[in-house]
Design an enzyme around this catalytic site. Structure first.
Site, PDB file in Angstrom:
ATOM      1  CE  LYS A 111      -4.464   0.916   0.021  1.00 47.45           C
ATOM      2  NZ  LYS A 111      -5.557   0.078  -0.501  1.00 47.45           N
TER       3      LYS A 111
HETATM    4  P1  NAD Z   1     -13.736   7.427  -2.928  1.00 45.05           P
HETATM    5  O1  NAD Z   1     -12.765   8.513  -2.628  1.00 45.05           O
HETATM    6  O2  NAD Z   1     -14.183   7.179  -4.333  1.00 45.05           O
HETATM    7  O3  NAD Z   1     -15.083   7.622  -2.048  1.00 45.05           O
HETATM    8  C1  NAD Z   1     -15.085   7.762  -0.669  1.00 45.05           C
HETATM    9  C2  NAD Z   1     -16.481   8.186  -0.235  1.00 45.05           C
HETATM   10  O4  NAD Z   1     -16.534   8.184   1.207  1.00 45.05           O
HETATM   11  C3  NAD Z   1     -16.851   9.600  -0.654  1.00 45.05           C
HETATM   12  O5  NAD Z   1     -18.253   9.673  -0.889  1.00 45.05           O
HETATM   13  C4  NAD Z   1     -16.495  10.442   0.577  1.00 45.05           C
HETATM   14  O6  NAD Z   1     -17.240  11.659   0.656  1.00 45.05           O
HETATM   15  C5  NAD Z   1     -16.892   9.486   1.675  1.00 45.05           C
HETATM   16  N1  NAD Z   1     -16.183   9.694   2.939  1.00 45.05           N
HETATM   17  C6  NAD Z   1     -14.863   9.926   3.120  1.00 45.05           C
HETATM   18  N2  NAD Z   1     -14.601  10.056   4.443  1.00 45.05           N
HETATM   19  C7  NAD Z   1     -15.778   9.888   5.088  1.00 45.05           C
HETATM   20  C8  NAD Z   1     -16.160   9.907   6.446  1.00 45.05           C
HETATM   21  N3  NAD Z   1     -15.271  10.157   7.408  1.00 45.05           N
HETATM   22  N4  NAD Z   1     -17.457   9.660   6.752  1.00 45.05           N
HETATM   23  C9  NAD Z   1     -18.346   9.423   5.784  1.00 45.05           C
HETATM   24  N5  NAD Z   1     -18.057   9.402   4.479  1.00 45.05           N
HETATM   25  C10 NAD Z   1     -16.785   9.642   4.144  1.00 45.05           C
HETATM   26  O7  NAD Z   1     -13.075   6.107  -2.308  1.00 45.05           O
HETATM   27  P2  NAD Z   1     -13.388   4.591  -2.665  1.00 45.05           P
HETATM   28  O8  NAD Z   1     -12.458   4.150  -3.730  1.00 45.05           O
HETATM   29  O9  NAD Z   1     -14.866   4.429  -2.843  1.00 45.05           O
HETATM   30  O10 NAD Z   1     -12.901   3.863  -1.330  1.00 45.05           O
HETATM   31  C11 NAD Z   1     -13.733   3.787  -0.178  1.00 45.05           C
HETATM   32  C12 NAD Z   1     -13.198   2.713   0.736  1.00 45.05           C
HETATM   33  O11 NAD Z   1     -13.153   1.462   0.038  1.00 45.05           O
HETATM   34  C13 NAD Z   1     -11.771   2.915   1.272  1.00 45.05           C
HETATM   35  O12 NAD Z   1     -11.693   2.337   2.550  1.00 45.05           O
HETATM   36  C14 NAD Z   1     -10.927   2.110   0.282  1.00 45.05           C
HETATM   37  O13 NAD Z   1      -9.679   1.722   0.851  1.00 45.05           O
HETATM   38  C15 NAD Z   1     -11.839   0.918   0.093  1.00 45.05           C
HETATM   39  N6  NAD Z   1     -11.605   0.132  -1.125  1.00 45.05           N
HETATM   40  C16 NAD Z   1     -11.673   0.704  -2.355  1.00 45.05           C
HETATM   41  C17 NAD Z   1     -11.504  -0.086  -3.480  1.00 45.05           C
HETATM   42  C18 NAD Z   1     -11.653   0.470  -4.868  1.00 45.05           C
HETATM   43  O14 NAD Z   1     -11.598  -0.321  -5.828  1.00 45.05           O
HETATM   44  N7  NAD Z   1     -11.873   1.763  -5.035  1.00 45.05           N
HETATM   45  C19 NAD Z   1     -11.203  -1.462  -3.356  1.00 45.05           C
HETATM   46  C20 NAD Z   1     -11.148  -2.019  -2.075  1.00 45.05           C
HETATM   47  C21 NAD Z   1     -11.357  -1.195  -0.977  1.00 45.05           C
END
Ligand code: NAD
Length: 421
Positions: A111
């Protein structure tokens, strides 16, 4: 923005260790292997000087952590956020190791992160920070060493700059150095939807396992980004009524169901829920405690802790985000009989299709969306069944079962490879 961890409960690396220790104990892992797998293989901190748009120089801090390379090159996203710190990156790297092993793709775990606020930077500044970061970590990454991907605050364009910088320095076209790229640059069909689609698949399997009917279920989704929005759309696609969704500023709730088409179109334009006149407003804390069948925390870490776990009403929690529940919350959720689909299984659809992207780039031969979806379906269902089976055999929660499955697979190849030193 998420406050910094205030207690050991909210330190993500401690949270990872707490579950790892339980799984290692149940597996009877040898003390030597326990010590090897508990620690990251390699960590690097880099200073990133960048000329900002106003002509000033700012020095950003970046990290890359490789937790394990036992099963293959390290794999894991890069996060751009002001709250990034080394313990968070370490935890996320270790989760990637277990996750890749749970879905049995041939990668280790890594990461990266840069302390910066992408919402306050221009695209040009983000490009410069990205290129400087790549040049500083070049020696430890590569298609056979460590393959980054997007995470919070990064996207396909950032991956395109990443691939371009790496290829330029190596004097070769090397798209397989990162995944999550735009399709025209060696990205895969189905990658953008992959994590949310995986969330849907494991939730659907859990509903079957529990004898529940999707069309009679409601869901609340925290987070309206890549994972949250697509999970909501995919769950709606199997007949689940999505009644709440939020972003960092708060959420929208309508017990009769939300108009996701309207929400999706608005998000595409503004990237915020603000300005939508749909349903009633709820806070993120309220959303988690709504009376729904399925709760999908898909935003960030530590949102379900010992303080609010007792108030959760959902029957199923599908962890779209990494680390949304603390180890102390686990105990409370277990006592309440909530069926938790842990992050290292629930959001593994993303890394599964990232693996497909890497394979396609190396073959320079690309698959259709249907081929990607069919192959992913098989992997996610197999992983779900393996976790549930492990839980049944050892009488442990799904989370500990998933850790046991992942840790056991990594331990087994580490034994086969033997000790070099
Ligand atoms: P992103 O940046 O596209 O979206 C994040 C969302 O969460 C946004 O709507 C943001 O406003 C909201 N957010 C951020 N902090 C917040 C808080 N404190 N309280 C409430 N809402 C909050 O990110 P993403 O890619 O959707 O990733 C989200 C999670 O999923 C992370 O933990 C990431 O590590 C995990 N993840 C993502 C992927 C992927 O393919 N994108 C894969 C596995 C895991």
């Amino acid at each position: 923005m998420n406050p910094k961890p205030v207690s050991a409960e909210e330190n993500p690396f401690e949270a990872m260790h707490a579950r790892f220790d339980l799984a290692a104990g149940k597996l009877g892992l040898e003390p030597g292997l326990y010590q090897i797998l508990r620690k990251p293989d390699r960590e690097i901190t880099v200073a990133l000087p960048v000329v900002m748009d106003d002509g000033s120089i700012q020095v950003f801090t970046g990290y890359r952590v490789q937790h394990s390379l036992a099963r293959g090159p390290a794999k894991g996203g890069i996060r751009y956020a002001p709250t990034v710190d080394l313990d968070e990156v370490r935890a996320l790297a270790a989760w990637m190791t277990w996750k890749c092993a749970v879905v049995n793709v041939p990668f280790g775990g890594g990461k990266g992160g840069i302390i910066c606020d992408p919402f306050k930077l221009s695209r040009g500044e983000i490009e410069k920070i990205t290129r400087r970061y790549v040049s500083r970590i070049m020696d430890i990454i590569g298609p056979d060493r460590d393959i980054p991907a997007p995470d919070m605050g990064t996207d396909g364009q950032v991956m395109a700059w990443f691939m371009d910088t790496y290829s330029t320095h190596e004097r070769m076209h090397l798209p397989a150095v990162v995944t999550g790229k735009p399709i025209g640059l060696g990205g895969s069909h189905g990658r953008i939807e992959a994590t949310g689609r995986g969330v849907m698949i494991v939730t659907r399997e859990a509903l079957k396992h529990l004898g529940m009917n999707a069309t009679q279920c409601t869901a609340a989704v925290q987070g309206a980004g890549n994972v949250g929005l697509i999970s909501a759309l995919q769950l709606a696609g199997i007949g689940v009524k999505v009644v709440a969704i939020s972003d960092i500023h708060g959420g929208l709730y309508n017990p009769r169901g939300l108009d996701l088409t309207k929400i999706s179109a608005h998000l595409q334009k503004t990237r915020k829920l603000d300005g939508l006149d749909i349903g009633e407003k709820v806070t993120n804390a309220q959303l988690l405690e709504l009376p729904v069948d399925i709760l999908v925390p898909a935003a960030t870490e530590n949102v379900i802790t010992s303080r609010n776990a007792g108030n959760i009403k959902a029957r199923i929690i599908t962890e779209g985000a990494n680390g949304p529940c603390t180890a102390n919350a686990d105990k409370i959720l277990d006592q309440k009989g909530i069926f938790v689909i842990p992050d290292i299984l629930a959001n593994a659809g993303g890394v599964t299709v990232s693996y497909f992207e890497w394979v396609q780039d190396r073959m320079a031969f690309f698959w259709t969306q249907k081929e990607v979806e069919d192959r992913m379906e098989i992997i996610m269902c197999e992983a779900f069944n393996a976790v549930v089976d492990m839980g049944r055999r050892f009488q442990v929660s799904n989370r500990i079962a998933a850790y046991m499955l992942g840790v056991d697979r990594v331990a087994s190849v580490t034994r086969m490879r033997g000790m070099y030193g």
